[in-house]
Write a protein that holds these residues in place. Structure first.
Motif, mmCIF file in Angstrom:
data_model
loop_
_atom_site.group_PDB
_atom_site.id
_atom_site.type_symbol
_atom_site.label_atom_id
_atom_site.label_comp_id
_atom_site.label_asym_id
_atom_site.label_seq_id
_atom_site.Cartn_x
_atom_site.Cartn_y
_atom_site.Cartn_z
ATOM 1 N N GLY A 211 40.531 43.004 44.892
ATOM 2 C CA GLY A 211 41.112 44.005 44.345
ATOM 3 C C GLY A 211 41.232 44.765 42.778
ATOM 4 N N ALA A 212 41.901 45.124 42.922
ATOM 5 C CA ALA A 212 42.152 44.935 41.108
ATOM 6 C C ALA A 212 42.597 43.628 40.379
ATOM 7 C CB ALA A 212 42.790 46.237 40.460
ATOM 8 N N CYS A 213 43.056 42.360 41.143
ATOM 9 C CA CYS A 213 43.555 41.424 40.705
ATOM 10 C C CYS A 213 42.738 40.754 40.948
ATOM 11 C CB CYS A 213 44.820 40.855 41.768
ATOM 12 S SG CYS A 213 46.436 41.598 42.260
ATOM 13 N N LEU A 214 43.157 39.096 39.756
ATOM 14 C CA LEU A 214 42.568 38.049 40.082
ATOM 15 C C LEU A 214 43.126 36.806 39.661
ATOM 16 C CD1 LEU A 214 40.381 37.992 36.077
ATOM 17 C CD2 LEU A 214 40.003 38.745 37.835
ATOM 18 N N GLU A 215 43.029 36.282 40.913
ATOM 19 C CA GLU A 215 43.590 34.909 41.145
ATOM 20 C C GLU A 215 42.931 34.031 40.273
ATOM 21 O OE1 GLU A 215 43.776 34.604 45.071
ATOM 22 O OE2 GLU A 215 44.185 36.371 45.558
ATOM 23 N N ILE A 216 43.687 32.907 39.733
ATOM 24 C CA ILE A 216 43.204 32.112 38.812
ATOM 25 C C ILE A 216 43.582 30.840 38.524
ATOM 26 C CG2 ILE A 216 41.886 31.977 36.431
ATOM 27 C CD1 ILE A 216 42.578 34.747 36.159
ATOM 28 N N GLN A 217 43.117 29.217 38.605
ATOM 29 C CA GLN A 217 43.285 28.461 38.362
ATOM 30 C C GLN A 217 43.813 28.434 36.992
ATOM 31 O OE1 GLN A 217 42.056 26.275 41.164
ATOM 32 N NE2 GLN A 217 42.911 25.663 42.697
ATOM 33 N N ALA A 218 44.672 27.111 36.899
ATOM 34 C CA ALA A 218 45.335 26.694 35.679
ATOM 35 C C ALA A 218 43.923 26.180 34.444
ATOM 36 C CB ALA A 218 45.948 25.934 36.065
ATOM 37 N N GLY A 219 42.710 26.008 35.347
ATOM 38 C CA GLY A 219 41.651 25.198 34.345
ATOM 39 C C GLY A 219 41.165 25.832 34.656
ATOM 40 N N VAL A 220 40.995 27.182 34.243
ATOM 41 C CA VAL A 220 39.571 28.667 34.528
ATOM 42 C C VAL A 220 39.374 28.652 33.180
ATOM 43 C CG1 VAL A 220 38.343 30.226 34.950
ATOM 44 C CG2 VAL A 220 39.778 29.073 36.929
#
Length: 229
Positions: A71-80
């Protein structure tokens, strides 16, 4: 350590490991504890100057790099890499990260240090952060408003035992073309300052903060510029 930092200087680490999952992070922390080793968590290697003597402990490099648009969110892991998150947001028509373009490093490092530029800080987009607590050996989810964000700081910077694993950024829908144009303008502006393609950590100094209201007023009168808190 030199090849892992933007300054390209620094001696060897006694032990070094790259981790790509939470389980691997847990194993690395446990190894350090069992062997009474100091440990240092490394992201993109920016804002970091390593001694020629190296590091007499375990360097843990975060390589978790999953990224998902929801949706309007980004789910991002720390190493990106931060620039990858910015470009992904732009391609998805999500605005809010454009003025961070050109800041080196990873998303984990950006959250830890509350990265910002041109009056924009990443904390304004953080919905929550998932971290690993080295003291309790548990995952914790901390809402953005409870991360103790301040100028170039956060609870994760103040507490070494909290390691950023991932974050959810809540952004605003906008025209992709407008977002990409703002991103391009920001990168061009930063490059014009001579920080692009050189061995540096970018603009890593901190602006001074002034608490004295009278001093702020005098500065504003003399310089004709309002003081930003």
């Amino acid at each position: 350590m030199a090849p892992l930092t933007s300054f390209r200087v620094g001696g060897n680490a006694k032990f070094y490991v790259e981790i790509k999952s939470l389980d691997e992070l847990k194993e690395a922390i446990e190894y350090a504890k069992e062997n009474k080793l100091d440990f240092y968590v490394l992201g993109g290697g920016t804002n970091l100057l390593v001694s020629d003597k190296g590091f007499d402990g375990l360097v843990i490099r975060i390589k978790m790099n999953e990224l998902k648009v929801d949706g309007a969110c980004l789910e991002i892991q720390a190493g990106v890499p931060l620039i990858k998150a910015i470009n992904t947001a732009a391609s998805a028509g999500l605005s809010g990260l454009e003025y961070l373009a050109g800041i080196p490093g990873t998303v984990g490092g950006a959250v830890r240090g509350n990265a910002g530029a041109y009056s924009c800080e990443i904390c304004s987009a953080v919905k929550n952060v998932t971290a690993y607590d080295c003291e309790t050996n548990k995952e914790v989810v901390i809402e953005g408003g409870l991360c103790d964000f301040s100028y170039r700081s956060s609870v994760f910077k103040k507490n070494k035992n909290l390691i950023v694993i991932s974050t959810i950024l809540e952004l605003a829908p906008a025209k992709m073309e407008d977002i990409q144009e703002k991103t391009k303008e920001t990168i061009v502006k930063r490059a014009s300052m001579g920080l692009h393609g050189v061995k540096s950590a970018g603009s890593f100094f901190m602006n001074p903060t002034v608490a004295d209201d009278k001093l702020k007023e005098e500065f504003s009168k003399e310089k004709g510029v309002a003081v930003r808190n």
